[in-house]
Scaffold this motif. Sequence first.
Motif, mmCIF file in Angstrom:
data_model
loop_
_atom_site.group_PDB
_atom_site.id
_atom_site.type_symbol
_atom_site.label_atom_id
_atom_site.label_comp_id
_atom_site.label_asym_id
_atom_site.label_seq_id
_atom_site.Cartn_x
_atom_site.Cartn_y
_atom_site.Cartn_z
ATOM 1 N N SER A 47 0.837 -1.207 0.000
ATOM 2 C CA SER A 47 0.000 0.000 0.000
ATOM 3 C C SER A 47 0.867 1.250 0.000
ATOM 4 N N PHE A 50 2.171 1.742 -3.423
ATOM 5 C CA PHE A 50 1.143 2.257 -4.335
ATOM 6 C C PHE A 50 0.993 3.766 -4.178
ATOM 7 N N TRP A 262 -1.959 -1.225 -12.843
ATOM 8 C CA TRP A 262 -1.982 -1.321 -11.382
ATOM 9 C C TRP A 262 -3.092 -0.452 -10.797
ATOM 10 N N THR A 263 -3.165 0.790 -11.246
ATOM 11 C CA THR A 263 -4.180 1.694 -10.713
ATOM 12 C C THR A 263 -5.584 1.222 -11.068
ATOM 13 N N VAL A 266 -6.413 -1.815 -8.899
ATOM 14 C CA VAL A 266 -6.654 -1.453 -7.505
ATOM 15 C C VAL A 266 -8.072 -0.913 -7.342
ATOM 16 N N ASN A 269 -10.487 -3.968 -7.837
ATOM 17 C CA ASN A 269 -10.372 -4.971 -6.777
ATOM 18 C C ASN A 269 -10.833 -4.426 -5.429
ATOM 19 N N THR A 270 -10.679 -3.127 -5.210
ATOM 20 C CA THR A 270 -11.244 -2.520 -4.003
ATOM 21 C C THR A 270 -12.748 -2.678 -3.978
ATOM 22 N N ILE A 312 -4.890 -5.686 -1.437
ATOM 23 C CA ILE A 312 -5.430 -5.332 -2.751
ATOM 24 C C ILE A 312 -4.308 -4.860 -3.673
ATOM 25 N N CYS A 313 -3.430 -4.012 -3.153
ATOM 26 C CA CYS A 313 -2.317 -3.506 -3.961
ATOM 27 C C CYS A 313 -1.347 -4.618 -4.334
ATOM 28 N N SER A 316 -2.955 -6.811 -7.093
ATOM 29 C CA SER A 316 -3.100 -5.987 -8.298
ATOM 30 C C SER A 316 -1.753 -5.752 -8.971
#
Length: 525
Positions: A47, A50, A262-263, A266, A269-270, A312-313, A316
């Motif tokens: 996190s 990220f 990635w963004t 995230v 997936n959040t 999550i990060c 991802s």
Amino acid sequence: MGKASNPIQSKYGAVSPSETEGMIIAEGVTKVDNVNSPPTYQDVPFSIAFYIHLVIMGIYLGYQISAEKDYLQVDTDEDVQLDKEFWTNVQLYSIRILGHLVFPLSGVLSFVLVLFSCSTLLPNFPKAMVIASLLTSLVWCAVISIFLLVTTPMPVPLVAATVTLAIAFCYLRIVWKYIPFAAAHLAVAMKGISMNWGLFFLSLIASALSLAWTIIWVYGTFGFFYSMNENKATDDTDESDASAEQAMDTVIMFLLTVSFYWTQLVIMNTLQVTVAGVVGTWLFHPSEASSCCSPAVGSSLYRSLTYSFGSICFGSLLNAIISALRALAQNARQENNRENGNPIGGLLLCIVECILNLLEDIIEYFNKWAYIYVGLYGNSYLESGRKVIELFQARGWITFITNSVASQVLGIIAFVVSIIAGFAGVLVESASRTSDESYYFGTMDGPQYWAFGICFFFAMIVTSVMMNVGNAAINTVIVCYAEDPAIMEKNHPRLVRLLSLAWSSVYPESGVVATAQEPQYEGVV
């Protein structure tokens, strides 16, 4: 059957320790170790990484956007006048398209239709919706095949059309017996999210964030390409230095692609972790998750953005790296084909791309189930994935979970809704068109096609994200039913009976036995 164990639920997730006390777990399933422990932050380094990545990307993309603005500057008065006129028209028509076609028409219409489908049609008529979706898929394949036959009367399209129809019919015959299974899971999952339909508002926020990030990333990447082309045009360095610069450009483009994936992942997936927490709460604590903006929605979102954000990060990032490598290999293969490069090199790139596609599918499948445990129990990413694999291996269900009929139903609904939104855009554009020009597209050719394409594309974004809520809910139901059917039966006896009947009829090897009076869970709890 295993021995009675301690409660498997910590204070973090949806199930309270008091309700799971004394339950029996199947052999091979490891109980959650953080029983009665306070919630903890998982996978914190990822996190932090990220957030640092967002800061770096903000600075870099801001710099590249400034470079692109410099590129758009012109020198002569004539160029200035043309440039101002062009960008004035672009701004005018963009405001009209976004203000009329995209947000109020395509966005609102898609949201209402999906909400109606998930809150009314799917919970009350799940079997009919599954059958309708499968038949729609078959009809769509038939329409494409007939189109190929009519427009291109050649042997190759004829064979392709015949094979397509044959595959569609075979698929329909294979999955037909799974209709009760898909309908049961749809009924339970859609009932859960219809009781907490505030999740769909979260999906709209996720769609807006995803679209905003895409626009910013694309705009900033254009600036990178401009800088790269300017350097090539003015560079007088030797061949070795040019190769080094080209390698550096490739590395930067790879990192930009990783950042993009990635963004985006995230964000999505959040949403998935939040849905898992809400549906899990509804299954085990219905009183806390039975309204639009129930306490479960807010608490699950908070956990996703705090305690579980590192997990999550983490997942991802793994997915983003593989996706970026696959995109890099695909781009290299296409460039090799355009330049008529080495055929052996092209073959190797094709093999690498296929391997990366396979790895991408594997990590996406792993993440799909790992994030359910992250949302339910707040475990770390790797621990969640391990417990999901243990769970299905212990019950012998791992060969059955790949069945995706229920997910296909949601995909068909999203596609149909997008088609409707596209035609609605055509109607609005036609009604506002004058004899000289289109109100939304000026003097561009084929304004009706532009209207359909824009409305369809935006509706696909909205509906796809909203349907991710449904897919996550279905996966959560599967995990929770495998984990704790007894508690689910106490809270939702009629819905659990649907699940037990589906499992026992479609998958008798699963160990679920349902009688005519009351479901029994032989070998499950």
